[in-house]
Design an enzyme around this catalytic site. Structure first.
Site, PDB file in Angstrom:
ATOM      1  N   ASP A 146     -47.306  33.212  71.169  1.00 23.60           N
ATOM      2  CA  ASP A 146     -47.049  33.941  69.931  1.00 23.60           C
ATOM      3  C   ASP A 146     -46.728  32.978  68.794  1.00 23.60           C
ATOM      4  OD1 ASP A 146     -46.760  36.154  68.342  1.00 23.60           O
ATOM      5  OD2 ASP A 146     -44.719  36.615  68.988  1.00 23.60           O
ATOM      6  N   HIS A 182     -54.820  30.256  65.216  1.00 23.89           N
ATOM      7  CA  HIS A 182     -55.452  30.521  66.512  1.00 23.89           C
ATOM      8  C   HIS A 182     -56.261  29.297  66.963  1.00 23.89           C
ATOM      9  CE1 HIS A 182     -54.037  34.524  66.102  1.00 23.89           C
ATOM     10  NE2 HIS A 182     -54.936  34.924  65.224  1.00 23.89           N
ATOM     11  N   LEU A 227     -56.044  24.705  89.995  1.00 24.90           N
ATOM     12  CA  LEU A 227     -55.191  25.603  89.200  1.00 24.90           C
ATOM     13  C   LEU A 227     -56.012  26.830  88.880  1.00 24.90           C
ATOM     14  CD1 LEU A 227     -52.753  26.160  87.106  1.00 24.90           C
ATOM     15  CD2 LEU A 227     -54.235  25.091  85.425  1.00 24.90           C
TER      16      LEU A 227
HETATM   17  C1  FPP Z   1     -50.332  35.423  68.849  1.00 27.72           C
HETATM   18  O1  FPP Z   1     -50.052  34.901  67.583  1.00 27.72           O
HETATM   19  C2  FPP Z   1     -51.584  34.942  69.382  1.00 27.72           C
HETATM   20  C3  FPP Z   1     -52.676  35.713  69.642  1.00 27.72           C
HETATM   21  C4  FPP Z   1     -52.735  37.151  69.410  1.00 27.72           C
HETATM   22  C5  FPP Z   1     -53.913  35.141  70.173  1.00 27.72           C
HETATM   23  C6  FPP Z   1     -53.772  33.947  71.057  1.00 27.72           C
HETATM   24  C7  FPP Z   1     -55.045  33.240  71.031  1.00 27.72           C
HETATM   25  C8  FPP Z   1     -55.219  31.898  71.088  1.00 27.72           C
HETATM   26  C9  FPP Z   1     -54.155  30.912  71.291  1.00 27.72           C
HETATM   27  C10 FPP Z   1     -56.556  31.353  70.900  1.00 27.72           C
HETATM   28  C11 FPP Z   1     -57.595  31.807  71.855  1.00 27.72           C
HETATM   29  C12 FPP Z   1     -57.225  31.588  73.280  1.00 27.72           C
HETATM   30  C13 FPP Z   1     -58.043  31.170  74.225  1.00 27.72           C
HETATM   31  C14 FPP Z   1     -57.561  31.221  75.622  1.00 27.72           C
HETATM   32  C15 FPP Z   1     -59.391  30.659  73.976  1.00 27.72           C
HETATM   33  P1  FPP Z   1     -49.953  35.907  66.387  1.00 27.72           P
HETATM   34  O2  FPP Z   1     -51.276  36.007  65.757  1.00 27.72           O
HETATM   35  O3  FPP Z   1     -49.374  37.190  66.874  1.00 27.72           O
HETATM   36  O4  FPP Z   1     -48.947  35.182  65.437  1.00 27.72           O
HETATM   37  P2  FPP Z   1     -47.809  35.854  64.536  1.00 27.72           P
HETATM   38  O5  FPP Z   1     -46.853  36.512  65.496  1.00 27.72           O
HETATM   39  O6  FPP Z   1     -47.198  34.697  63.835  1.00 27.72           O
HETATM   40  O7  FPP Z   1     -48.479  36.832  63.636  1.00 27.72           O
END
Ligand code: FPP
Length: 276
Positions: A37, A54, A148
């Site tokens: 997050d 991201h 893994l």
């Molecule tokens: C949360 O941050 C993150 C996500 C909803 C997406 C996670 C995705 C990645 C790390 C990239 C893609 C992953 C792979 C495995 C290829 P948020 O957007 O909720 O951040 P915020 O809470 O600050 O709004």
């Protein structure tokens, strides 16, 4: 064993020493689940668009995957896209899908060469065809690997998982394959999408929120929680080591009292014999 290389960086001696110390100082969790997050806030703090967070978050995924495999973690489950994330603006969902396709295309071979098995849980049928194809290919390519297991939770929610499990058990009861009396915790676990995987020992959440957010609701019953204020794009291996150190300090009682934990068991039985 062939040195791991997901990040394409040579492992430093300091890092090897740190991992060796962690392996000696206590138990390495077999399964870690992570709620990644804070990507959006991380990007905003830098005056950038959320998608940038991201993108850099994928570098964290690489580093954490590599370090996890090196240190001997067997299962790593990453909450990459929740059922609720479909409600985000179309542009962001689209950017995430594209990032996923690009990452899978680029990394599948790399994961395979490093003996990492990729799996996925969630309602992947909602994903665009390009995404499903990349995912299926990467899963097929890496299916025999055993160093893994990297599981991506995609279009996943704990309630979705539990609902599916109940539906599938109800169908079996209806057809006579399963009797209601047979339904116990083990049967329920075996109908979840994580049936072949042990429950997480440790759950990590980045960005400081104290929530489970519909992650592995059933499976986290006895997991240790580690919450850090660090945003996911900044969560790299040293942060993972801190989480493992914290895990090693916990007294996991599984509902029992401290003296009933395994290391105290033999001491207790000696004391019990003395009393009898
Ligand atoms: C949360 O941050 C993150 C996500 C909803 C997406 C996670 C995705 C990645 C790390 C990239 C893609 C992953 C792979 C495995 C290829 P948020 O957007 O909720 O951040 P915020 O809470 O600050 O709004």
């Amino acid at each position: 064993m062939k040195p791991l290389s997901i990040t394409n960086k040579k492992q430093t001696q300091d890092d090897k020493d740190r991992q060796a110390r962690l392996q000696k100082s206590g138990q390495i969790p077999a399964h870690i689940g992570i709620i990644m997050d804070g990507n959006g806030r991380w990007a905003k703090q830098r005056g950038n668009i959320r998608a940038y967070g991201h993108k850099v978050g994928v570098d964290s995924v690489r580093d954490i995957t590599e370090a996890s495999a090196q240190i001997g973690i067997q299962y790593l489950t990453l909450y990459a896209f929740s059922t609720e994330n479909w409600k985000r603006p179309f542009t962001e969902v689209n950017a995430l899908m594209k990032l996923l396709v690009r990452t899978l295309r680029k990394e599948a071979e790399n994961l395979n060469e490093n003996n990492i098995k990729l799996t996925a849980i969630g309602d992947v049928s909602r994903f665009p065809k390009s995404c499903r194809n990349e995912l299926e290919e990467a899963i097929e390519l890496t299916k025999d690997n055993d160093r893994l297991q990297l599981c991506l939770a995609l279009s996943y929610s704990g309630r979705w998982d539990i609902t599916n499990a109940f539906r599938s058990m109800a169908e079996k009861v209806k057809s006579g394959e399963l009797s209601p009396d047979e339904i116990d915790e083990q049967i329920i676990s075996s109908h979840l999408s994580t049936a072949d995987v042990p429950d997480p020992d440790l759950m990590i959440r980045t960005s400081g929120e104290f929530r489970i957010s519909n992650f592995l609701l059933w499976q986290l019953a006895y997991s240790e929680m580690y919450i850090t204020k660090t945003f996911w794009p900044d969560f790299r291996r040293n942060e993972l080591y801190k989480a493992i150190e914290s895990f090693q300090e916990r007294d996991r009682r599984f509902g029992k009292i401290s003296d009933q934990s395994s290391e105290n068991q033999s001491r207790n039985s000696v004391a019990e014999k003395a009393l009898s």
